[in-house]
Design a protein around this motif. Structure first.
Motif, short mmCIF file in Angstrom:
data_model
loop_
_atom_site.label_atom_id
_atom_site.label_comp_id
_atom_site.label_asym_id
_atom_site.label_seq_id
_atom_site.Cartn_x
_atom_site.Cartn_y
_atom_site.Cartn_z
N ASP A 224 -75.17 -1.00 21.26
CA ASP A 224 -74.11 -0.64 22.21
C ASP A 224 -73.34 0.57 21.72
N ALA A 225 -73.02 0.60 20.43
CA ALA A 225 -72.28 1.73 19.86
C ALA A 225 -73.10 3.02 19.98
N GLN A 226 -74.40 2.92 19.72
CA GLN A 226 -75.26 4.10 19.82
C GLN A 226 -75.27 4.66 21.23
N GLU A 227 -75.36 3.81 22.22
CA GLU A 227 -75.40 4.28 23.60
C GLU A 227 -74.12 5.02 23.96
N ILE A 228 -72.98 4.46 23.57
CA ILE A 228 -71.70 5.11 23.84
C ILE A 228 -71.63 6.47 23.17
N GLU A 534 -85.56 15.37 20.51
CA GLU A 534 -85.84 14.31 21.48
C GLU A 534 -84.56 13.98 22.25
N LYS A 535 -84.66 13.94 23.57
CA LYS A 535 -83.51 13.60 24.41
C LYS A 535 -83.19 12.12 24.23
N VAL A 536 -81.92 11.83 23.91
CA VAL A 536 -81.54 10.44 23.62
C VAL A 536 -80.48 9.89 24.58
N ASN A 537 -80.07 10.69 25.57
CA ASN A 537 -79.16 10.14 26.58
C ASN A 537 -79.55 10.62 27.98
#
Length: 537
Positions: A224-228, A534-537
């Motif tokens: 969850d923290a990574q996504e934010i 690499e696109k991560v969001n």
């Protein structure tokens, strides 16, 4: 003749294409802030195997390279991936599973959120974080009576926004065995009329044993923290205080690519961590770096736990306190100095800063390139700034714009001159590491950029900015969020700028924060975030 020329042209074109080096990704047609030594801007770069292999004009890159994937940035600005120099990444994730009390406007607002949360979750122990009495009309610590009446049989423990004070109900007090006779060094059980109010300060909070999250909850917290963070343009986070168990979980999730965020882990100051990591030495992988110890010298200014040389201006006879004894701090400093590890000490008040700066100065005299940090460096006596010539200030600009409404009441008109003094700190060391301290503050690094350079809140207050003599230039702010943070982590040769050989961490923003009107900065959107190309969001 025409029959001969045509094949020759085809051969020539094929030969020309074959001469181009094949890469994984080309990004072109942008204003790219490299944040290299000259602070150059370019138009394009090429990436191969997760690293920048060429940086230059769009024409130069297209002439030399070919790629399966190409991004036309259409003149959108690009920056190195943002690095948060001081945050609580794992804590942010855990917070998603607790009551969110940020931006509550009154104690009744806090209580209502607790009631709503419990109706939905029905937990056996209610926890949360984010209340701040300084944001309420009545700017006083709450007391537990209302909490007791609503939750007579369910323990409740909710932390203040800064994490240095906690409100608990009677059930939690009984489980902890706290009485009016309880005492603790480096903390306080606040009483009123001879009774416990339910407010615990700093080390007093250690009496409360909150249920430990399950492994499943820990993994979800990290994800969850990574996504934010990815959504807001962060590619590296410095987590200020982790235990061995969580660090090893982060490593395992990174190894399986379930976690792609880069983490600079500061180990929490406890015996188990120190015995394990100081003896083992620095740990470094592509995404995890363990080489520092997070230490607390004092508490927070908002809860009056920060250690001051003279009494608080708004509470006579109160000075705050060190949360670790002077002797313990001296012994710890010597132990860390004898290892490869960096020491990163939380110091808010001018007394805590003086104690740690003097101690650092003594221990570091014959040691080079240790890059020891003072975390926050929030209130510093003007006579003590010179100590920062050999100590890296790690500061969080949004603390200034969160505290500016009441900070002078705490410390007075003279001491406030050495508070949140980011440009004065920069003049001493030549670099500053910038972070947010999230989830105490908002995660967005764009808020950091705005608070550091514009020194206003999100409503544009104050009109002319807060203590603008200590604002940072936009160039220095960007450096503090990229290359200087990489330096603070001993990683400046591998990240923090867009240069050949460095990891391809970069972000694309909606607007150019280096040139737009300052008031637009916090509302600028992060369009895309990349790690290793690499696109991560």
């Amino acid at each position: 003749m025409k029959k001969i020329i045509l094949p020759l042209l085809l051969i020539s074109l094929l030969f020309s294409c074959n001469q181009k080096e094949k890469v994984d990704l080309i990004v072109m047609n942008s204003k790219i802030y490299t944040v290299n030594e000259k602070f150059d801007t370019v138009e394009s770069f090429a990436i191969k195997d997760g690293k920048f292999v060429a940086v230059g004009s769009t024409t130069e890159i297209q002439e030399k390279y070919t790629a399966t994937n190409t991004i036309d940035a259409k003149n959108k600005p690009i920056y190195p991936g943002f690095i948060d120099g001081h945050c609580h990444f794992y804590g942010l994730g855990l917070q998603q599973q607790k009551v969110d009390l940020v931006d509550t406007k009154s104690y009744d607002d806090v209580l209502q959120r607790l009631v709503d949360f419990q109706k939905e979750k029905n937990t056996t122990f209610i926890t949360g974080r984010g209340w701040d009495q300084n944001d309420w009309e009545v700017q006083e610590f709450p007391t537990k009576e209302k909490l007791d009446s609503i939750f007579p049989n369910t323990p409740v423990a909710i932390r203040r926004i800064d994490g240095h004070a906690m409100l608990v109900n009677q059930k939690a007090i009984e489980l902890a065995g706290i009485t009016t006779d309880s005492k603790i060094d480096g903390g306080e059980f606040i009483t009123k009329d001879g009774k416990l109010t339910g407010v615990l300060i700093d080390n007093a909070m250690n009496f409360i044993e909150v249920p430990k999250p399950s492994k499943r909850e820990q993994i979800q917290a990290l994800k969850d923290a990574q996504e934010i963070c990815f959504d807001l343009g962060l590619t590296t986070v410095d987590d200020a205080g982790l235990d061995k168990e969580v660090i090893e979980l982060i490593d395992s999730l990174q190894q399986t690519s379930d976690l792609k965020m880069r983490v600079y882990a500061m180990i929490s100051n406890n015996k188990e961590n120190l015995d394990y990591y100081l003896n083992r030495g620095v740990i470094k992988t592509d995404r995890l770096h363990v080489r520092s110890v997070k230490v607390y010298a004092d508490g927070a200014l908002g809860s009056r736990g920060a250690a001051l040389k003279d009494e608080y201006s708004d509470k006579k006879g109160h000075f705050g306190a060190l949360v670790n004894s002077y002797d313990d701090l001296q012994n710890l400093v010597k132990r860390i100095a004898d290892s490869e590890y960096q020491m990163n000490t939380h110091a808010i008040g001018d007394s805590a800063n003086y104690v740690m700066l003097k101690t650092y100065d003594k221990v570091l005299k014959n040691k080079e390139n240790r890059r020891w940090r003072i975390e926050h460096a929030q209130v510093v006596d003007l006579k003590d700034f010179h100590f920062f010539k050999n100590v890296l200030p790690s500061i969080q600009p949004t603390h200034a714009t969160s505290d500016m409404y009441w900070a002078e009441e705490r410390v007075g008109s003279e001491r406030i001159k050495g508070a949140y003094a980011y440009n004065d700190l920069l003049k001493q060391y030549g670099k500053v590491a910038l972070g947010t301290d999230f989830p105490i503050e908002h995660v967005s690094p764009l808020y950091t950029f705005y608070a550091a350079s514009i020194r206003k809140d999100l409503h544009g207050f104050p009109k002319n900015g807060f203590q603008m003599n200590n604002a940072l230039s936009r160039e220095n702010t960007l450096k503090g969020m990229t290359i200087w943070n990489a330096y603070a982590n001993f990683e400046e040769t591998e990240k923090g700028s867009i240069e050949v050989g460095k990891v391809a961490d970069f972000i694309i923003l909606e607007k150019d924060i280096m040139t737009i009107d300052g008031n637009q900065i916090p509302h600028t959107k992060v369009l895309e975030t990349y790690i290793n190309g690499e696109k991560v969001n």
